[in-house]
Design a protein around this motif. Structure first.
Motif, short mmCIF file in Angstrom:
data_model
loop_
_atom_site.label_atom_id
_atom_site.label_comp_id
_atom_site.label_asym_id
_atom_site.label_seq_id
_atom_site.Cartn_x
_atom_site.Cartn_y
_atom_site.Cartn_z
N ASP A 1 9.85 -8.90 -8.68
CA ASP A 1 10.12 -7.76 -9.54
C ASP A 1 9.10 -7.76 -10.67
O ASP A 1 8.76 -8.83 -11.20
CB ASP A 1 11.52 -7.85 -10.16
CG ASP A 1 12.64 -7.72 -9.15
OD1 ASP A 1 12.40 -7.16 -8.06
OD2 ASP A 1 13.76 -8.19 -9.45
N TYR B 1 7.03 -0.86 -2.23
CA TYR B 1 7.24 -0.87 -3.67
C TYR B 1 8.40 0.08 -3.96
O TYR B 1 8.27 1.29 -3.77
CB TYR B 1 5.97 -0.40 -4.39
CG TYR B 1 4.79 -1.33 -4.19
CD1 TYR B 1 4.31 -2.09 -5.25
CD2 TYR B 1 4.17 -1.45 -2.96
CE1 TYR B 1 3.24 -2.96 -5.08
CE2 TYR B 1 3.09 -2.32 -2.78
CZ TYR B 1 2.64 -3.06 -3.84
OH TYR B 1 1.58 -3.92 -3.66
N ILE C 1 0.92 2.91 -8.35
CA ILE C 1 1.73 2.91 -7.13
C ILE C 1 1.93 4.33 -6.60
O ILE C 1 1.72 4.59 -5.41
CB ILE C 1 3.09 2.21 -7.38
CG1 ILE C 1 2.87 0.72 -7.61
CG2 ILE C 1 4.05 2.45 -6.20
CD1 ILE C 1 4.10 -0.02 -8.13
N THR C 2 2.33 5.24 -7.47
CA THR C 2 2.66 6.60 -7.01
C THR C 2 1.42 7.41 -6.62
O THR C 2 1.54 8.37 -5.86
CB THR C 2 3.48 7.36 -8.06
OG1 THR C 2 2.73 7.44 -9.28
CG2 THR C 2 4.81 6.67 -8.32
N HIS D 1 12.89 -1.81 -13.01
CA HIS D 1 11.71 -2.55 -12.56
C HIS D 1 11.27 -2.07 -11.18
O HIS D 1 11.98 -1.34 -10.50
CB HIS D 1 12.03 -4.06 -12.50
CG HIS D 1 13.12 -4.40 -11.55
ND1 HIS D 1 14.44 -4.42 -11.93
CD2 HIS D 1 13.11 -4.70 -10.22
CE1 HIS D 1 15.19 -4.73 -10.88
NE2 HIS D 1 14.40 -4.90 -9.83
N TRP D 2 10.07 -2.51 -10.79
CA TRP D 2 9.58 -2.30 -9.42
C TRP D 2 9.97 -3.52 -8.61
O TRP D 2 9.66 -4.66 -8.98
CB TRP D 2 8.06 -2.13 -9.40
CG TRP D 2 7.63 -0.77 -9.86
CD1 TRP D 2 7.20 -0.43 -11.11
CD2 TRP D 2 7.57 0.40 -9.07
NE1 TRP D 2 6.89 0.91 -11.15
CE2 TRP D 2 7.10 1.46 -9.89
CE3 TRP D 2 7.87 0.70 -7.73
CZ2 TRP D 2 6.92 2.75 -9.45
CZ3 TRP D 2 7.69 2.00 -7.27
CH2 TRP D 2 7.23 3.01 -8.13
N ASP D 3 10.65 -3.30 -7.49
CA ASP D 3 11.05 -4.34 -6.55
C ASP D 3 10.04 -4.26 -5.40
O ASP D 3 9.99 -3.28 -4.67
CB ASP D 3 12.47 -4.04 -6.07
CG ASP D 3 12.94 -5.01 -5.01
OD1 ASP D 3 13.28 -6.13 -5.39
OD2 ASP D 3 12.98 -4.63 -3.82
N ILE D 4 9.22 -5.30 -5.25
CA ILE D 4 8.12 -5.24 -4.28
C ILE D 4 8.39 -6.23 -3.14
O ILE D 4 8.67 -7.41 -3.39
CB ILE D 4 6.78 -5.60 -4.95
CG1 ILE D 4 6.54 -4.75 -6.20
CG2 ILE D 4 5.63 -5.42 -3.95
CD1 ILE D 4 5.40 -5.23 -7.07
N ILE E 1 8.47 -1.75 -15.15
CA ILE E 1 7.95 -0.39 -15.03
C ILE E 1 7.06 -0.14 -16.24
O ILE E 1 7.51 -0.22 -17.38
CB ILE E 1 9.10 0.64 -15.00
CG1 ILE E 1 9.94 0.44 -13.75
CG2 ILE E 1 8.55 2.06 -15.07
CD1 ILE E 1 11.25 1.22 -13.74
N ARG F 1 11.14 1.63 -6.67
CA ARG F 1 11.36 1.77 -8.11
C ARG F 1 12.86 1.76 -8.41
O ARG F 1 13.55 2.75 -8.20
CB ARG F 1 10.74 3.04 -8.66
CG ARG F 1 10.90 3.06 -10.16
CD ARG F 1 10.21 4.16 -10.84
NE ARG F 1 10.42 3.99 -12.28
CZ ARG F 1 10.10 4.88 -13.17
NH1 ARG F 1 9.54 6.00 -12.80
NH2 ARG F 1 10.33 4.65 -14.43
N SER G 1 3.27 2.18 -12.58
CA SER G 1 3.88 3.33 -11.88
C SER G 1 2.82 4.34 -11.46
O SER G 1 2.88 4.88 -10.35
CB SER G 1 4.92 3.99 -12.78
OG SER G 1 5.97 3.09 -13.04
#
Length: 169
Positions: free
Chosen positions: A117, A153, A128-129, A159-162, A120, A155, A125
């Motif tokens: 994790d 990835y 990634i997006t 947080h970002w969970d990768i 953000i 959101r 963000s």
């Protein structure tokens, strides 16, 4: 050299090449479960050397405490993946969730070393997006983005969970 001896040599060469190719494919390809696991200190050393920080609400690294952020038993591909992400994105990266207890279970879970994790931030963000393909919404409502490598990835609210299936980002 006779026609027969040429045919025998060609046949033998084909057999050797076929065996060699099959051996390298079968033996050289590691099965998905054959991952390299790291200790907390091994992973911390690699991540720190790449400028990746660690933060935990409990200020600890114990894998068996949910408020800690542990790297114990993290996959080398996960460490390599987040290092690559930091490098190509140019974003500051701090890991806030690792292999500690308290996350959802499953084959490709935090506990099994496949996930980290990160917070953000607008940099993370935005990268990634804009660089990864939107991949729908996870069952828990988290929007997902899929890298060309297949890594995901998601959101979550904080947080970002990768999920790193392979070391590329």
């Amino acid at each position: 050299m006779t026609q027969l001896s040429r045919a025998v040599r060609a046949s033998a060469l084909t057999a050797v090449l076929t065996t060699s190719v099959l051996t390298s494919v079968v033996v050289g390809a590691a099965p998905s479960w054959a991952v390299t696991k790291l200790t907390d200190s091994q992973a911390a050393s690699q991540l720190s050397a790449s400028g990746i920080g660690r933060s935990s609400s409990g200020g600890c690294t114990n894998r068996n405490v949910a408020t800690c952020t542990s790297y114990e038993q993290i996959n080398q591909d996960t460490v390599s993946g987040i290092k690559t992400f930091k490098s190509i994105s140019g974003c500051a990266v701090t890991i806030t969730g690792g292999t500690e207890t308290g996350h959802a279970s499953g084959t490709y879970s935090h506990w099994n070393g496949y996930k980290v994790d990160i917070p953000i931030t607008s940099c993370i963000s935005g990268y990634i997006t804009s660089h990864y393909a939107y991949a729908g919404v996870r069952a828990d409502g988290a929007p997902m983005y899929k890298a060309p490598s297949g890594n995901v990835y998601a959101r979550e609210s904080s947080h970002w969970d990768i999920t790193y299936y392979v070391c590329g980002c």
